[in-house]
Design a protein around this motif. Sequence first.
Motif, short mmCIF file in Angstrom:
data_model
loop_
_atom_site.label_atom_id
_atom_site.label_comp_id
_atom_site.label_asym_id
_atom_site.label_seq_id
_atom_site.Cartn_x
_atom_site.Cartn_y
_atom_site.Cartn_z
N UNK A 31 0.83 -1.21 0.00
CA UNK A 31 0.00 0.00 0.00
C UNK A 31 0.86 1.26 0.00
N UNK A 32 2.01 1.17 0.63
CA UNK A 32 2.89 2.33 0.74
C UNK A 32 3.49 2.75 -0.60
N UNK A 33 3.81 1.79 -1.46
CA UNK A 33 4.52 2.13 -2.71
C UNK A 33 3.61 2.22 -3.93
N UNK A 34 2.39 1.73 -3.83
CA UNK A 34 1.50 1.70 -4.99
C UNK A 34 1.07 3.11 -5.40
N UNK A 35 0.92 3.30 -6.71
CA UNK A 35 0.45 4.58 -7.22
C UNK A 35 -1.04 4.74 -7.04
N UNK A 36 -1.75 3.61 -6.92
CA UNK A 36 -3.21 3.64 -6.81
C UNK A 36 -3.66 2.39 -6.06
N UNK A 37 -4.89 2.40 -5.59
CA UNK A 37 -5.47 1.24 -4.92
C UNK A 37 -6.81 0.92 -5.55
#
Length: 269
Positions: free
Chosen positions: A244-250
């Motif tokens: 979750x910390x590195x993702x550009x989107x969820x």
Amino acid sequence: MNTLPRLVATDIDGTLVRGDRTISPRTIATLERVTGSGVPVVLVTGRPIRWLNQVYEQLSAPIPAVCANGAVIYDPDTDTPVHTAPMAPDVLSRIAEKLRAEIPGVVLAVEIEDSRHMRHEAEWPVRYDTGMPTIRVVGSPEEITAAPAVKMLARSGSRDADEFAALVNGALRGLAEATHSSYSGLVEISAVGVTKAAGLEWFCRQHGVVAADVLAFGDMPNDLPMLTWAGRPVAMANAHPAVLEIAADTTLSNDEDGVAAYLEKVFGF
């Protein structure tokens, strides 16, 4: 990535499949529409080849897979590994020696023959492949390292997954890659440089696709290299905090058809 992706890469467990190991009709239909539009979809998984049929049996047509955390690129149409990156017996021996010396009680297993077969120590818990002829307990500790393996697996009791992974990484730094994809004390070990990112990059090169044009979905630490490499990294709502910390989107969770929901939005379905 303001235009449509040229390739979609998705993890399987915790991402594409739901908690009951099924793929929803909505997700299946959405994947069909994506591939029908001319954009390939690739499975990028820690699973061995022998576990892919559980997914392929639910899809209308099998799709290529990057297996064993990047160590095997698999063509389901010909049932052929088109690229492999195994660890040699001498490397496996050094890995096993270090783990046994630094982590008392560690239990080991290996994925061999391009991940179609598994060999494990007697204490290894066989959960999903019970009774399968491709799974066999070894007769001696040395047999674990007797043949090239695309992945070594290590377990250590009830240790916290993140702490155990950090311990193994510390022991094997410079000798192998270590990661994990579960919340139990299980660590997956590959050859140096072999990650989901490396495997997916190899596949993309064969198809003239660059990282900036890849949309990737994942949920666990073994997805971090792929998500860091891809132009559009998307984390599932149920993802590990590091993801979750590195993702550009969820997107929504795997049980809420998060992959399908995101693809529908991107492609305008």
